[in-house]
Design an enzyme around this catalytic site. Structure first.
Site, short mmCIF file in Angstrom:
data_model
loop_
_atom_site.label_atom_id
_atom_site.label_comp_id
_atom_site.label_asym_id
_atom_site.label_seq_id
_atom_site.Cartn_x
_atom_site.Cartn_y
_atom_site.Cartn_z
N GLN A 17 85.81 -5.47 31.20
CA GLN A 17 86.79 -4.54 30.63
C GLN A 17 86.51 -3.09 31.01
O GLN A 17 87.10 -2.17 30.43
CB GLN A 17 86.78 -4.66 29.09
CG GLN A 17 87.16 -6.02 28.56
CD GLN A 17 88.63 -6.34 28.76
OE1 GLN A 17 89.44 -5.46 29.06
NE2 GLN A 17 88.98 -7.60 28.62
N LYS A 70 91.48 -8.73 36.21
CA LYS A 70 91.63 -7.59 35.29
C LYS A 70 91.64 -6.28 36.07
O LYS A 70 91.77 -5.20 35.50
CB LYS A 70 90.50 -7.60 34.26
CG LYS A 70 90.66 -8.74 33.24
CD LYS A 70 89.56 -8.70 32.21
CE LYS A 70 89.86 -9.52 30.97
NZ LYS A 70 89.83 -10.94 31.08
N HIS A 86 81.99 -10.95 24.12
CA HIS A 86 83.01 -11.99 24.30
C HIS A 86 82.26 -13.33 24.25
O HIS A 86 81.08 -13.39 24.58
CB HIS A 86 83.64 -11.77 25.67
CG HIS A 86 84.82 -12.63 25.98
ND1 HIS A 86 84.69 -13.92 26.40
CD2 HIS A 86 86.15 -12.37 25.95
CE1 HIS A 86 85.90 -14.42 26.62
NE2 HIS A 86 86.80 -13.50 26.35
N ASP A 143 78.23 -6.85 31.44
CA ASP A 143 79.53 -7.51 31.54
C ASP A 143 80.59 -6.41 31.69
O ASP A 143 80.93 -5.72 30.73
CB ASP A 143 79.76 -8.34 30.27
CG ASP A 143 81.19 -8.85 30.14
OD1 ASP A 143 82.03 -8.53 31.00
OD2 ASP A 143 81.46 -9.58 29.16
N CYS A 174 88.59 -14.24 21.51
CA CYS A 174 87.33 -14.85 21.95
C CYS A 174 86.13 -14.05 21.49
O CYS A 174 85.11 -13.96 22.19
CB CYS A 174 87.29 -15.03 23.47
SG CYS A 174 88.53 -16.16 24.08
#
Lengths: 151, 419
Positions: free
Chosen positions: B216, B239, B136, B213, B377
Site C-alpha cells: 500500500q 496496486k 494484513h 510489506d 483482511c
C-alpha cells in the site's frame, strides 16, 4: 431512491433492523448455534427451546447488516410455535424467494411477512446476508455443533 | 519553491492536470447504475492506464513466447522485454543489483517466499518473529504457519487508539531470540504509515533483518530500498496500475544468496541429475516455472507511466486530496473515522452510527461509488477497535475533489434511507 434499492430496503426490513424482535439470550435454550459471514463480519447466536418437535421459543443476538439482522428478527417471529418440519419447509421457500427461484406470480401468502425479502434476489451478494439466520437455524435443528458460514 | 531573484527559473512541481490523467484510464469513463463511476477502492486494486492495456495486448499479438529458453527471435524479444522490466523495477525502488529483484505473483507470494525460505534456514524452536497489529492477513498467516512448523513464537507490536504502533512496546518485544521483523509500510485498512526507517534502524542495531510489506505504499511514495536499508521489500503490481498476478520481492543480494530455494522446477536450476541439482544464480533461483511474463512486462510499463507523472506531483496531489477528504468526512455528523494516525496515507476507513458497512456499500454502489466494506483482511484490527467491519474509501491520483464531494453527499443519502 432507486426502485431496486427501495425494494431491498423496505420499511419492514428497516423497522426490524432498528428494533429486532426476540433479540436476547435464552438461558433455558435446549438448542443453540452460531452463524458467521466472515467476509462481511456478520455474526449471530441463535437460541431455541424445542419441545416435542415444536419451536416453543427462539431468540438471537449478534451483529450484522440490516438485511441479516432483519432476516433473523423476522425468522424468529415466523417460526415460533411451528414444528421443526414446518420451519424447514419455510426455510426452503425463503431460500427460493431470495435466490429468485420462485416465478413472478408465485403465491407468497404462505411465506407471510418474509415476502419483503423478495428484493434481495436482485442483489446476489446479499443473498448470504438474508439466509445466514436460516442456515444457522437449520444447524440448530439438526443439532450440528459447528459454526455455520454462508461464504 | 520561490526563487531568489526574478532572473532565476522558478523551481516548482509540474502542474498536475487530473482531468488529463483521467483520460488515460478508459474504465473511468463508464456508468455504473446509470451514474458516473466514482472508483474509491484503490487500496484493493488500482485501474490500469491505456498504456498498460495496450502493452498487454501487443505482447500477445506480437511477441508472446516463453522466456530464457528459445533461440528463436520471439523468445529473445520476450526475454529482453521481461529483463528490461526487471531493470525498471530495480531503478524504481533504487535497488543496487538486478539480482535483487525477484518477480513473484504479488505481495502475498513474496511474504510466503521469505517466511518459507528464510524460516527454513534461520528459524528454530523457541525463536521469535515480530509483526505489528496493523498487518494484513498475508503478513500474519505465513508467519503463523512457520511458527507452527518450527515451534517458534509470533509476537505482535500493539497499536494505540489512533491506529499507530507503540514504538516503546516494539523495543520491549526484541530479544536475542528475534530472528526477523516483518511490518507493513502503510496499513491497508487504516492508512497508518509506520515509522519503518526507525523500525529498521532499531532492528539492525540487534542485527535482525526486516521485511517491509509495501503493497500500500509503493504507489503513493518514492521507495528507496538503499536509503531505507530494509532487507526485504515486497509489493504487488496490480496496486501500482499494472495487471494482477505479478509482483516483486526485493532482497539484499547477500541475504538472498544464502537462502535455500522456495519452489523447485524449471528456470531455477543450472543442472539437474537424479542424484543432484545445482541451482541457478539470483534472481532465477527464486523463479521456478514459467512466470507471468506479460504481467512482469506490463509492470515495467506501469512504472514508466508513474515515472512520466513523477512522484513529486503524485505526492503533492494525493496529499492535497487526502486533506480535503479528511476535512469533508470529519464534517459528517454520526460518522466515525477508524484510523486517525498523524502520518497517514490516502485510505479512509469509517463507520456510520447504527448502519452496517455492508448497507453503506450497497447504497453507495447505486450512486456509482465503489468502496470496500468488510474487515479488509485485517480481522485483528477490527477486533482491536471492537467493530465487525468498516467502510473504506481509498484514493488514487485520478480521483478528484468533486468525487469526494459526491461521496460526502451520498453518505448523507445513506443516513436518509436509514432515518
Amino acid at each position: 431512491m432507486n426502485s431496486e434499492l427501495r425494494e431491498l430496503y423496505q420499511q419492514v426490513i428497516l423497522d426490524h433492523n432498528k428494533s429486532p424482535r426476540n433479540y436476547k439470550k435464552l438461558d433455558a435454550a435446549t438448542h443453540a448455534s452460531e452463524g458467521r459471514n466472515p467476509l462481511c463480519g456478520d455474526h449471530l447466536h441463535l437460541y431455541l427451546i424445542l419441545k416435542d418437535g415444536v419451536v416453543e421459543d427462539i431468540s438471537f443476538e449478534g451483529n450484522g447488516c440490516a438485511i441479516s439482522k432483519s432476516s433473523a428478527s423476522l425468522m424468529t417471529s415466523m417460526v415460533k410455535g411451528k414444528s421443526t418440519e414446518e420451519a424447514e419447509i419455510l426455510f426452503e421457500k425463503f431460500h427460493n424467494l431470495v435466490t429468485g427461484k420462485l416465478s413472478e406470480d408465485a403465491d407468497l401468502t404462505d411465506v407471510g411477512k418474509l415476502a419483503v425479502f423478495q428484493g434481495v434476489r436482485e442483489f446476489p451478494v446479499r443473498v448470504k446476508c438474508a439466509s445466514l439466520a436460516w442456515h444457522t437455524l437449520h444447524a440448530a435443528l439438526k443439532d450440528e455443533n459447528k459454526i455455520v458460514t454462508t461464504e | 519553491m520561490i526563487s531568489q531573484s526574478n532572473t532565476e527559473p522558478v523551481i516548482q512541481i509540474p502542474a498536475f492536470d487530473v482531468m488529463k490523467i483521467r483520460e488515460d484510464f478508459p474504465i473511468l469513463k463508464q456508468l455504473i447504475h446509470n451514474k458516473p463511476l466514482v472508483y474509491l477502492d484503490n487500496a484493493a486494486t488500482t485501474q490500469k492506464p491505456q498504456m498498460v492495456i495496450d502493452k498487454e495486448k501487443s505482447y500477445y499479438e506480437e511477441i508472446n513466447s516463453n522466456i530464457h529458453r528459445g533461440v528463436h527471435l520471439l523468445s529473445q524479444k520476450s526475454t529482453m522485454e521481461y529483463e528490461t522490466a526487471r531493470e525498471k523495477v530495480m531503478r524504481f525502488i533504487n535497488a543496487k543489483y538486478l539480482s535483487e529483484i525477484i518477480f513473484t505473483k504479488g505481495t502475498t507470494d513474496g511474504i510466503n517466499l521469505i517466511a518459507s525460505s528464510f524460516g527454513e534456514k534461520y528459524v528454530h524452536e523457541g525463536d521469535e518473529i515480530i509483526i505489528s497489529h496493523l498487518e494484513h492477513h498475508s503478513n500474519i498467516v505465513p508467519w503463523q504457519l512457520l511458527c507452527q512448523r518450527k515451534n517458534a513464537l509470533l509476537k505482535v507490536i500493539p497499536i494505540n487508539d489512533d491506529g499507530e504502533i507503540i514504538f516503546e512496546e516494539f523495543e520491549k518485544l526484541i530479544t536475542e531470540k528475534t530472528k526477523i521483523i516483518s511490518v507493513v509500510h502503510a496499513s491497508n485498512s487504516l492508512g497508518t504509515i509506520n515509522p519503518i526507517k526507525e523500525i529498521i534502524n532499531k532492528a539492525h542495531s540487534y542485527n535482525i533483518p526486516v521485511l517491509i510489506d509495501g503493497a500500500q505504499s509503493v504507489q503513493h511514495y518514492k521507495i528507496d530500498v538503499k536509503e531505507l536499508d530494509c532487507d526485504f521489500f515486497v509489493f504487488s503490481g496490480h496496486k501500482l496500475y499494472a495487471p494482477t498476478g505479478a509482483g516483486v520481492l526485493y532482497g539484499k543480494e547477500k541475504l538472498l544468496e544464502e537462502l535455500p530455494p522456495y519452489q523447485g522446477g524449471g528456470d531455477m536450476i543450472s543442472s539437474v541429475t537424479f542424484e543432484k541439482t545445482t541451482y541457478n544464480d539470483l534472481p532465477y533461483k527464486f523463479e521456478a516455472g514459467t512466470p507471468n511474463i506479460s504481467g512482469g512486462i506490463c509492470l515495467g510499463t506501469a512504472i514508466d507511466y508513474v515515472n512520466s507523472i513523477g512522484f513529486d506531483s503524485i505526492v503533492a496531489y494525493e496529499n492535497e486530496l487526502s486533506l480535503y477528504t479528511e476535512n469533508k468526512l470529519n464534517g459528517i455528523e454520526k460518522l466515525k473515522r477508524i484510523g486517525t494516525a498523524k502520518n497517514k496515507s490516502s485510505v479512509f476507513s469509517f463507520v456510520l452510527e447504527g448502519i452496517h458497512p455492508h448497507d453503506i456499500g450497497t447504497i453507495l454502489d447505486f450512486e456509482g461509488i465503489a468502496i470496500r466494506t468488510g474487515h479488509h483482511c485485517t480481522q485483528p484490527i477490527m477486533e482491536r477497535f471492537g467493530i465487525p467491519a468498516t467502510a473504506r474509501a481509498s484514493l488514487a491520483f485520478y480521483n478528484t475533489k468533486e468525487e469526494v464531494d459526491f461521496l460526502t453527499s451520498s453518505i448523507k443519502k445513506v443516513f436518509e434511507v436509514f432515518a
